[in-house]
Design a protein around this motif. Structure first.
Motif, PDB file in Angstrom:
ATOM      1  N   ASP A 159       0.483  -1.688   0.064  1.00 13.65           N
ATOM      2  CA  ASP A 159       0.146  -0.150  -0.454  1.00 13.65           C
ATOM      3  C   ASP A 159       0.859   1.416   0.334  1.00 13.65           C
ATOM      4  O   ASP A 159       0.441   2.091   0.020  1.00 13.65           O
ATOM      5  CB  ASP A 159      -0.892  -0.142   1.353  1.00 13.65           C
ATOM      6  N   GLY A 160       2.609   1.303  -0.196  1.00 10.62           N
ATOM      7  CA  GLY A 160       2.872   2.178  -0.314  1.00 10.62           C
ATOM      8  C   GLY A 160       3.829   2.694   1.691  1.00 10.62           C
ATOM      9  O   GLY A 160       4.183   3.823   0.915  1.00 10.62           O
ATOM     10  N   ARG A 161       3.236   2.147   2.317  1.00 11.98           N
ATOM     11  CA  ARG A 161       4.012   2.185   3.341  1.00 11.98           C
ATOM     12  C   ARG A 161       5.007   2.523   3.887  1.00 11.98           C
ATOM     13  O   ARG A 161       5.436   1.528   3.839  1.00 11.98           O
ATOM     14  CB  ARG A 161       2.483   2.658   4.392  1.00 11.98           C
ATOM     15  N   PRO A 162       6.088   3.580   3.934  1.00 10.58           N
ATOM     16  CA  PRO A 162       7.257   2.714   4.552  1.00 10.58           C
ATOM     17  C   PRO A 162       7.627   2.231   5.529  1.00 10.58           C
ATOM     18  O   PRO A 162       7.230   2.626   6.127  1.00 10.58           O
ATOM     19  CB  PRO A 162       7.416   4.633   4.636  1.00 10.58           C
ATOM     20  N   LYS A 163       8.678   0.981   5.340  1.00 12.68           N
ATOM     21  CA  LYS A 163       9.259   0.193   6.324  1.00 12.68           C
ATOM     22  C   LYS A 163      10.164   0.630   7.237  1.00 12.68           C
ATOM     23  O   LYS A 163      10.532   2.196   6.683  1.00 12.68           O
ATOM     24  CB  LYS A 163       9.183  -1.095   5.799  1.00 12.68           C
ATOM     25  N   PRO A 164       9.939   0.602   8.265  1.00 14.08           N
ATOM     26  CA  PRO A 164      11.700   1.542   9.361  1.00 14.08           C
ATOM     27  C   PRO A 164      13.230   1.111   7.974  1.00 14.08           C
ATOM     28  O   PRO A 164      13.505   2.002   8.610  1.00 14.08           O
ATOM     29  CB  PRO A 164      11.223   0.622  10.311  1.00 14.08           C
ATOM     30  N   GLN A 165      13.291   0.286   7.550  1.00 15.71           N
ATOM     31  CA  GLN A 165      14.376   0.055   6.782  1.00 15.71           C
ATOM     32  C   GLN A 165      14.312   1.253   5.577  1.00 15.71           C
ATOM     33  O   GLN A 165      15.583   2.152   5.197  1.00 15.71           O
ATOM     34  CB  GLN A 165      14.502  -0.922   6.100  1.00 15.71           C
ATOM     35  N   ALA A 166      12.653   1.264   5.465  1.00 14.86           N
ATOM     36  CA  ALA A 166      12.761   3.132   3.881  1.00 14.86           C
ATOM     37  C   ALA A 166      13.122   4.447   4.798  1.00 14.86           C
ATOM     38  O   ALA A 166      13.894   4.737   4.080  1.00 14.86           O
ATOM     39  CB  ALA A 166      11.328   2.374   3.238  1.00 14.86           C
ATOM     40  N   LEU A 167      13.414   4.324   5.980  1.00 13.73           N
ATOM     41  CA  LEU A 167      12.978   6.007   6.670  1.00 13.73           C
ATOM     42  C   LEU A 167      15.204   5.047   7.030  1.00 13.73           C
ATOM     43  O   LEU A 167      16.026   6.878   7.079  1.00 13.73           O
ATOM     44  CB  LEU A 167      12.228   5.556   8.412  1.00 13.73           C
ATOM     45  N   GLU A 168      15.858   4.475   7.313  1.00 13.82           N
ATOM     46  CA  GLU A 168      16.871   4.155   7.249  1.00 13.82           C
ATOM     47  C   GLU A 168      17.700   4.571   5.740  1.00 13.82           C
ATOM     48  O   GLU A 168      18.940   5.547   5.877  1.00 13.82           O
ATOM     49  CB  GLU A 168      17.438   3.273   8.001  1.00 13.82           C
ATOM     50  N   VAL A 169      17.219   4.261   4.638  1.00 11.81           N
ATOM     51  CA  VAL A 169      17.743   4.888   3.628  1.00 11.81           C
ATOM     52  C   VAL A 169      17.294   6.242   3.638  1.00 11.81           C
ATOM     53  O   VAL A 169      18.336   6.903   3.340  1.00 11.81           O
ATOM     54  CB  VAL A 169      17.248   4.621   2.118  1.00 11.81           C
ATOM     55  N   GLN A 170      16.378   6.745   4.092  1.00 14.13           N
ATOM     56  CA  GLN A 170      16.295   8.173   4.108  1.00 14.13           C
ATOM     57  C   GLN A 170      17.007   9.156   4.270  1.00 14.13           C
ATOM     58  O   GLN A 170      18.025  10.003   3.807  1.00 14.13           O
ATOM     59  CB  GLN A 170      14.484   8.887   4.157  1.00 14.13           C
ATOM     60  N   LYS A 171      17.164   8.631   5.682  1.00 14.92           N
ATOM     61  CA  LYS A 171      18.333   9.286   6.676  1.00 14.92           C
ATOM     62  C   LYS A 171      19.837   8.953   6.515  1.00 14.92           C
ATOM     63  O   LYS A 171      20.148  10.308   6.633  1.00 14.92           O
ATOM     64  CB  LYS A 171      18.590   8.640   8.136  1.00 14.92           C
ATOM     65  N   PHE A 172      20.334   7.559   6.114  1.00 16.05           N
ATOM     66  CA  PHE A 172      21.192   7.513   5.044  1.00 16.05           C
ATOM     67  C   PHE A 172      21.853   8.826   3.393  1.00 16.05           C
ATOM     68  O   PHE A 172      22.331   9.534   3.877  1.00 16.05           O
ATOM     69  CB  PHE A 172      20.858   7.013   4.960  1.00 16.05           C
ATOM     70  N   ALA A 173      20.373   9.131   3.067  1.00 17.42           N
ATOM     71  CA  ALA A 173      20.565   9.589   1.695  1.00 17.42           C
ATOM     72  C   ALA A 173      20.892  10.993   2.801  1.00 17.42           C
ATOM     73  O   ALA A 173      21.492  12.160   1.919  1.00 17.42           O
ATOM     74  CB  ALA A 173      19.242   9.840   1.052  1.00 17.42           C
ATOM     75  N   GLN A 174      19.960  11.733   3.508  1.00 21.34           N
ATOM     76  CA  GLN A 174      20.077  13.549   3.810  1.00 21.34           C
ATOM     77  C   GLN A 174      21.774  13.487   4.616  1.00 21.34           C
ATOM     78  O   GLN A 174      21.875  15.251   4.624  1.00 21.34           O
ATOM     79  CB  GLN A 174      19.218  13.087   5.272  1.00 21.34           C
ATOM     80  N   LEU A 175      21.997  11.966   5.233  1.00 17.30           N
ATOM     81  CA  LEU A 175      23.151  12.384   5.553  1.00 17.30           C
ATOM     82  C   LEU A 175      24.300  12.636   4.488  1.00 17.30           C
ATOM     83  O   LEU A 175      25.492  13.619   4.341  1.00 17.30           O
ATOM     84  CB  LEU A 175      23.845  10.818   6.865  1.00 17.30           C
TER      85      LEU A 175
END
Length: 647
Positions: free
Chosen positions: A321-337
């Motif tokens: 349904d498109g809801r991000p899992k916790p690992q998706a948020l880790e990739v997002q944080k990594f990209a921001q870093l």
């Protein structure tokens, strides 16, 4: 020594690839025959918003090439629309041509008729035509970032359980023809094989895909890493070590596939695994990351391969349904870093320490077995782990490429064999002022059981007390080493207790008597365990116990005391550590930006929260420029700091 970390180039500028392997939930591998433009756009947008503007996409071969001399025009148009969506959303993609393997199943074009993948000239010609025509169709499209020839073709090609490896000569010719087809079709973007980089040069097991043979054809190495280990630190550093090994040809390394199914792991530990893999591979010289994969496939439960491999439905970074899992948020944080520190401008600082990987990992010398090769991977990785636990900046050096001359410390971990010229080279380096450490290992099998070393007594200042055909066994499950004289930070009387593991052949030590060497430490029975022989301006250090091997064969052991030994070796060699933490559960490392700004990474390998006080010559600051002393680390957490001066 200069450590391997070349960057990808995009229009001549260093690029950072952070992205995802992409199949739509509408169809999975058959998404092109069931194409849902609105669904695909929504899924792409979700990836972009999570910091992944790059996809790896796939031409499902049986659908795109229904006959030997035709492409399906409807699917070609749908793929073009897919590319247009990337441009609309500010994204790019890496098309993958030969997709006959996916998620545990192989599919052939209907017309293959069991033809040999690499050796049938007609079939290779049809593959080249297919690659050329698809490249010609899309080479000028601004969404195309690079090309991949295949998806994991070593487990597709001519694969059958128990079959012999592919013929390397045929594989090399096949790869050359297909790369030439990309160029003939007008493809000027970077290209690689998509084979997973599982060849003998990495694993010690030959699958016919020789990385050295293929390297001149490619623009980047693309390892696929899904290892299951018996130790958490080995798991967390597994992909990083593979990146360290891929120095061949000095090409950039892209973690082309990595990830996990949430059918195997809790949400918390899924996030931990992603965090550890991303940061540890960055510190190991990786320059791009493509997670497997974008979404879950619950609606495809009745469709192969998911019907018989149901865990394959849940590798997604988002649910269906498109809801991000916790690992998706880790990739997002990594990209921001990565953006915050300008990763494309970062370099690894040079290393003063080389961990030597025996040429027997990859060279198929006469009268050796595969066991001699595969164990080298495990041993060298364990040495790498111990060095990271000691916060040492190390280079993983291939003996087959020669030994660099500009290191202060050379580590030869649990070696059964190096070549004779290398032993003489190491003696020369020691005489010139280096410290050379080697630990003895008899191997796991009983064929030619003994050290394939040369000049042992002369190099290390000992007299061997060994017997032909018989090892000196270690019968206890641990060995305790007591330090006789101060050595680096080790004080006389300090004790180090190591596990003992392995086979009847390998649970053994090298029995020696000092003959010019100084005994630094002894085991609980009084046998010399560590000896120093001063030669010229430097030293040869002998470890009579294969401590790296023992740890590599012991489950749930890290951290174990080898890090203390390596710390002592480094101090004796005069190696400086810019950033360190006294707790081996926290791995400290540095990166340097092209403007001189220095950053430190603190990576926790603890399942419990930690508070640590890093040691550095300079003041540490948060990325928000706040001075730091004590740093809190969440379980398996990562903190990135700036290493002074104040801005």
């Amino acid at each position: 020594m200069k450590r391997h970390a070349p960057k990808l180039l995009s229009a001549g500028t260093p690029a950072t690839w952070i992205g995802v392997n992409f199949w739509s939930a509408a169809g999975g591998p058959r998404m092109w025959s069931q194409y849902d433009p609105a669904r695909v756009r929504s899924e792409l947008l979700a990836m972009r918003e999570l910091g992944m503007p790059l996809t790896r996409s796939f031409f499902y071969w049986p659908d795109f090439m229904p006959t030997p001399d035709a492409l399906d025009p409807v699917l070609v148009d749908r793929y073009r629309h897919f590319l247009d969506l990337h441009v609309e959303l500010g994204m790019r993609t890496i098309p993958t041509f030969i997709v006959g393997h996916m998620s545990g199943q192989n599919w052939d074009p209907a017309w293959r008729n069991d033809r040999a993948m690499f050796g049938d000239v007609w079939f290779v010609g049809r593959q080249a035509w297919y690659v050329r025509e698809l490249t010609r169709a899309f080479a000028e499209h601004p969404a195309v970032e690079a090309w991949l020839l295949t998806n994991e073709i070593p487990i597709y090609g001519d694969f059958a359980p128990g079959s012999k490896p592919a013929d390397p000569a045929e594989v090399g010719a096949w790869a050359q023809i297909l790369v030439d087809a990309v160029r003939a079709g007008g493809g000027r973007q970077p290209v690689s094989i998509g084979d997973g980089a599982w060849g003998v040069e990495v694993t010690g097991a030959d699958n016919g895909f020789r990385i050295r043979q293929l390297e001149p054809l490619i623009d980047f190495h693309g390892p696929h890493v899904y290892r299951s280990e018996t130790d958490q630190v080995r798991q967390n550093l597994g992909a990083a070590f593979i990146c360290e090994l891929l120095t061949i040809g000095r090409k950039p390394v892209v973690l082309e596939e990595f990830g996990l199914t949430t059918d195997y792991v809790s949400a918390e530990h899924a996030a931990n695994y992603y965090r550890q893999t991303l940061h540890n591979t960055l510190l190991a010289g990786c320059t791009g990351w493509l997670a497997w994969n974008n979404t879950d496939y619950d609606s495809l439960a009745a469709v192969e391969p998911y019907s018989h491999h149901p865990f394959e439905m849940h590798f997604g970074l988002t649910d269906e349904d498109g809801r991000p899992k916790p690992q998706a948020l880790e990739v997002q944080k990594f990209a921001q870093l990565a953006a915050a520190v300008d990763f494309s401008a970062l370099e690894r600082p040079d290393a003063q320490i080389a961990i030597i990987t025996s040429a027997f990992l990859e060279k198929q010398y006469p009268s050796t077995s595969e066991e001699d090769s595969t164990v080298i991977f495990d041993i060298t990785r364990q040495a790498y782990i111990a060095a990271r636990e000691a916060d040492l900046a190390v280079g993983v050096v291939r003996e087959a490429d020669g030994i660099p001359e500009d290191c202060a410390l050379y580590i030869v971990p649990s070696a059964k064999h190096l070549t004779a010229p290398t032993w003489r080279r190491l003696r020369e380096l020691a005489e010139a002022g280096a410290l050379v450490y080697a630990s003895a290992f008899y191997g796991e099998h009983d064929t030619q059981r003994g050290l394939w070393w040369t000049d042992v007594d002369e190099n290390f200042g000992v007299t061997r007390l060994t017997r032909y055909g018989i090892v000196d066994p270690l019968v206890e499950d641990t060995v305790t080493v007591t330090v006789d004289v101060d050595f680096g930070p080790l004080r006389a009387g300090d004790e180090l207790t190591f596990p003992v593991a392995g086979t009847v052949n390998s649970r053994a030590f090298l029995r020696v008597r000092e003959n010019g060497a100084e005994v630094i430490a002894r085991d609980q029975h009084g046998n010399p365990a560590l000896l120093r022989h001063r030669v010229g301006a430097g030293s040869m250090i002998l470890g009579t116990l294969p401590v790296e091997y023992f740890a590599a064969r012991t489950p749930f052991i890290n951290p174990e005391p080898t890090w203390r030994l390596y710390e002592a070796l480094a101090e004796e060699a005069g190696v400086d550590r810019e950033l360190r933490v006294d707790d081996p559960r926290v791995l400290a490392a540095t990166m340097v930006r092209d403007d001189g700004t220095r950053f430190g990474w603190l990576v926790s390998e603890s399942e419990e929260p930690l508070r640590v006080v890093p040691q550095s010559r300079s003041t540490l600051y948060s990325l928000a420029d706040e001075p730091l002393q004590e740093i809190a680390l969440a379980p398996y957490g990562v903190e990135v700091v700036r290493i002074g001066p104040a801005s």
